[in-house]
Design a protein around this motif. Structure first.
Motif, PDB file in Angstrom:
ATOM      1  N   ARG A 163       0.760  -1.273   0.207  1.00 48.09           N
ATOM      2  CA  ARG A 163       0.172  -0.184  -0.199  1.00 48.09           C
ATOM      3  C   ARG A 163       0.863   1.399  -0.099  1.00 48.09           C
ATOM      4  O   ARG A 163       0.922   1.862  -1.029  1.00 48.09           O
ATOM      5  CB  ARG A 163      -0.834  -0.157   1.192  1.00 48.09           C
TER       6      ARG A 163
ATOM      7  N   GLN B 177       1.910   1.950  -3.034  1.00 47.92           N
ATOM      8  CA  GLN B 177       1.155   2.148  -4.510  1.00 47.92           C
ATOM      9  C   GLN B 177       0.788   3.662  -3.966  1.00 47.92           C
ATOM     10  O   GLN B 177       0.965   4.181  -4.941  1.00 47.92           O
ATOM     11  CB  GLN B 177      -0.044   1.442  -3.999  1.00 47.92           C
TER      12      GLN B 177
ATOM     13  N   ALA C 219       2.597   7.069  -6.538  1.00 48.40           N
ATOM     14  CA  ALA C 219       1.421   7.178  -7.151  1.00 48.40           C
ATOM     15  C   ALA C 219       2.014   9.081  -6.808  1.00 48.40           C
ATOM     16  O   ALA C 219       1.499  10.129  -7.022  1.00 48.40           O
ATOM     17  CB  ALA C 219      -0.418   7.442  -6.477  1.00 48.40           C
TER      18      ALA C 219
ATOM     19  N   GLN D 186      -6.414  15.169  -1.584  1.00 47.05           N
ATOM     20  CA  GLN D 186      -7.252  14.467  -2.740  1.00 47.05           C
ATOM     21  C   GLN D 186      -7.120  13.793  -4.067  1.00 47.05           C
ATOM     22  O   GLN D 186      -7.331  12.505  -4.436  1.00 47.05           O
ATOM     23  CB  GLN D 186      -9.084  15.460  -2.759  1.00 47.05           C
TER      24      GLN D 186
ATOM     25  N   ALA E 169      -5.312  11.066  -3.725  1.00 46.34           N
ATOM     26  CA  ALA E 169      -6.141   9.185  -3.491  1.00 46.34           C
ATOM     27  C   ALA E 169      -6.104   9.142  -5.241  1.00 46.34           C
ATOM     28  O   ALA E 169      -6.366   7.994  -5.065  1.00 46.34           O
ATOM     29  CB  ALA E 169      -7.127  10.305  -2.432  1.00 46.34           C
ATOM     30  N   ASP E 170      -6.365  10.204  -5.651  1.00 48.35           N
ATOM     31  CA  ASP E 170      -7.427  10.101  -7.463  1.00 48.35           C
ATOM     32  C   ASP E 170      -6.198   8.601  -7.766  1.00 48.35           C
ATOM     33  O   ASP E 170      -5.924   7.578  -8.152  1.00 48.35           O
ATOM     34  CB  ASP E 170      -7.615  11.097  -8.007  1.00 48.35           C
ATOM     35  N   GLU E 171      -4.976   9.080  -7.535  1.00 47.43           N
ATOM     36  CA  GLU E 171      -4.033   9.298  -8.695  1.00 47.43           C
ATOM     37  C   GLU E 171      -3.694   6.733  -8.258  1.00 47.43           C
ATOM     38  O   GLU E 171      -3.442   6.284  -8.544  1.00 47.43           O
ATOM     39  CB  GLU E 171      -2.762   9.945  -8.456  1.00 47.43           C
ATOM     40  N   ALA E 172      -3.526   7.666  -7.111  1.00 46.16           N
ATOM     41  CA  ALA E 172      -3.106   6.061  -5.855  1.00 46.16           C
ATOM     42  C   ALA E 172      -4.553   4.847  -6.008  1.00 46.16           C
ATOM     43  O   ALA E 172      -4.106   4.109  -5.589  1.00 46.16           O
ATOM     44  CB  ALA E 172      -2.773   6.596  -4.323  1.00 46.16           C
ATOM     45  N   GLN E 173      -5.680   5.744  -6.194  1.00 44.87           N
ATOM     46  CA  GLN E 173      -6.828   4.737  -6.468  1.00 44.87           C
ATOM     47  C   GLN E 173      -6.990   4.324  -5.193  1.00 44.87           C
ATOM     48  O   GLN E 173      -7.398   2.945  -5.124  1.00 44.87           O
ATOM     49  CB  GLN E 173      -6.827   4.053  -7.291  1.00 44.87           C
ATOM     50  N   VAL E 174      -7.098   5.169  -4.062  1.00 39.44           N
ATOM     51  CA  VAL E 174      -7.809   5.623  -2.755  1.00 39.44           C
ATOM     52  C   VAL E 174      -8.329   5.995  -1.684  1.00 39.44           C
ATOM     53  O   VAL E 174      -8.412   7.288  -3.422  1.00 39.44           O
ATOM     54  CB  VAL E 174      -6.247   4.371  -2.037  1.00 39.44           C
ATOM     55  N   SER E 175      -8.437   6.064  -1.555  1.00 38.81           N
ATOM     56  CA  SER E 175      -9.549   6.646  -0.665  1.00 38.81           C
ATOM     57  C   SER E 175      -8.723   8.305   0.160  1.00 38.81           C
ATOM     58  O   SER E 175      -7.547   7.592   0.877  1.00 38.81           O
ATOM     59  CB  SER E 175     -11.101   6.394   0.568  1.00 38.81           C
TER      60      SER E 175
END
Lengths: 225, 225, 225, 225
Positions: free
Chosen positions: A27, A30, A34, A50, A53-59
């Motif tokens: 994690r 990841q 990102a 934010q 988070a979007d780039e890493a595909q997590v919240s």
DNA sequence: AATGAATGAGTATTCATTCAT
DNA sequence: GATGAATGAATACTCATTCAT
């Protein structure tokens, strides 16, 4: 089978622990990967959590499970880059034979290559270091020094072997590192006119030109041009 | 009295114009000087316009009369620093006599000195350039090149005079500039061990060591150590 | 006229200062009044700064010009309420004549009336005090004590006058205050069955019933029922 | 074996049911006890579910098996406290003999003692009630009334017995409860000066002073001081 | 020219709640 | 029953910029 797996000497708890460690590490990676991508686009200060988070595909919230905050992400990113440097430099030099001058030359070339593969990451190191806490900065400094250690060792070897005169090993190593970094820092100036190979060759010629003692020069003619 | 002042030969409008220009210039300088001080303390991103206004002893609103915005202040600050470099380098080299190698050496020493007098400003140049618009960045690049012009000219002169072999003038000039900047960028590494004079001497020895053609070497023994 | 105004002994700067102080004070009041209204609806924790700004018809940022933060708004609100108590209690008691028992009774009635006019504000005082910093809490405690001072004085007077036996003045004052606050704290219990007047009369009867010395009782028959 | 266990007279399902009920109850208690401890430290709003889980030594998810959400934990906590009041008050009064005035006095003393043993819980009741839903609030109100029932009964008995004149039983009971709560609500004021025993004695003297009819007074001299 | 009050969009961080295991 | 990783909405606070005076 499952029962067997659970009765190894490490025991189930240890296995769970290990599984968890792997997940945590993956994690972190990841998110850090990102972070490098986003910071390349926008720089650290412009990067919103934010966006990361979007780039890493997590919240967003999850990032805070793995990092203490935004600055901790930055530290992790820079440390990750420097670690990569260290992991890649030594093998390349190991494959360059025994001659310390050749090893130094191979090391320098590899160093610039790695810089070229991480242009933005290197610039990041210069741009955002000051954002870190003193503790973080100290860590970075140590890593930078140990990153250059193989180059330093090769140079010291060359002096011991008599191929290079008595020079300040530390200073020359630092100069080499700076000139490698310059490929990233000043690429707006070099990149249109110089290929990576030409840049390495030219810089090596200048660096070694004043160092190699005359009687060994013929052996390194291919380096001194 | 007021009428008299308005009837000088240049005409009242021209006088007002001149007075205004001076005031504008002085106000700009007042704000830019404050900006350098604040940025040295906190960096560009941490600097609030209010903090800048306080430091400059003006109101926030007034800053916007003289600058388009925060980024424009940054551009002005960096340009100001590079201008200062240019203004200070040439005189120093002019006073170094006719020998181009000596001029180069003197220029390098002065360059490092100016870096030393503007440590944070130099770092600022590296840290915050990316914050600028492309237009601003382009302006900075040009200035950086023209700043180094005197060094470049001296080196070209040395080659024409036969004291230095055929090398890539541009590359060597850039290397010299990088190593001068390194005094600021890596001062955490150098500053505890090296004095400014020693640093200049050592770097000049390395730079010139590979450049000076052997038969001229004796003349520059004081530089080559 | 204008010139004259500007040449009074306070001078223009003092005038500006005064104008500014008035504006600051009115803005603070505007925000605090809005805060009372919002907190009545939602409580302190549920109140978002945006909601406060909307209610006060100002921008969020402006609130931070007049208050250090959300908790500072809370402190200001509570202090404002207690100040109002103090300003309203003394005049009411002053108009109640010289007899200290009558003064005490009038003071208690007024106290309950003020509680009734500020039901939610009183509850707020109990609910949110702990949210404050120790310093803020200390300030509130002091104010609460000084708020009850007129009641305490009247009671002490009654004892000196021999109308009331030797009792702990502080304790009785506190009890009276608690029972006044109870009108707000427990209004879900009292309000459906008691009118404000009946509540005051009944509580006064209980409070004074045990205090008034028998020989003075006839004089206060209207209070003792 | 398993089959046997399942053929007791209550039936296997009933046993499981009972076991489950005990476990549920014990888990609930475990969590509620932890909640009281955490809320005493930080208040309800500052208590995170994670902190509660840590304190209760369970996982966050498990809390949601036993409670509908955070507010439900709060309701459970307050109800638990009020239940404890009820469970403790009656026995204490039962042991105080038959005289209703003595029973009332013993009940009041015990009430204040329980308040003293649950200082923060009582304050919690005042602070956080509004956080609850209307349904939850209604439940709390009922409990508070039934909690005071033994005091109310004793007072009614005292009136029937002729020891106390005709007063509003409900009001006096409420006053007694408020003054007991005040020991918690205003402990910053009382606690440095008053011992628990002195506080109870003084308040009882005030409360009963106006209530006991003169001819019975001698019998209660020890209460009226 | 000069002020500084006012704006409001932008953002790091927290945390109740869910759900796959 | 039990876990805790994952979510994402909510929110206090900041600060560049504007504009009436």
């Amino acid at each position: 089978m499952e029962a067997m797996a659970r009765t190894t000497e490490t025991g189930p708890a240890a296995v769970d622990e290990a599984v968890r460690a792997v997940r945590v590490s993956s994690r972190r990676r990841q998110i850090l990967d990102a972070a490098v991508r986003v910071m390349q686009r926008t720089g650290f200060h412009q990067m919103s959590m934010q966006a990361l988070a979007d780039e890493a595909q997590v919240s967003v919230g999850l990032i805070y499970k793995y990092f203490g905050g935004k600055e901790d992400v930055l530290l992790g990113t820079i440390v990750g880059i420097l670690d990569a440097f260290q992991d890649m430099l030594e093998p390349a030099m190991a494959g360059a034979g025994d001659d310390p001058v050749e090893r130094f030359a191979a090391g320098f070339r590899r160093y610039v290559e790695i810089v070229d593969e991480n242009l933005d990451a290197v610039v990041l190191t210069y741009r955002e270091s000051r954002t870190l806490t003193p503790a973080g900065r100290a860590r970075i400094k140590e890593l930078e020094i140990s990153t250059a250690a193989p180059l330093r060792d090769a140079l010291a070897g060359a002096i011991r072997a008599g191929a290079v005169g008595e020079v300040d090993v530390d200073l020359v190593t630092f100069d080499a590192m700076m000139l490698a970094h310059a490929w990233a820092l000043k690429r707006w100036h070099f990149s249109p006119r110089w290929s990576l190979g030409d840049y390495c060759a030219a810089q090596l010629r200048l660096l070694l030109g004043g160092l190699i003692v005359p009687e060994h020069a013929p052996r390194y003619a291919h380096l001194l041009g």
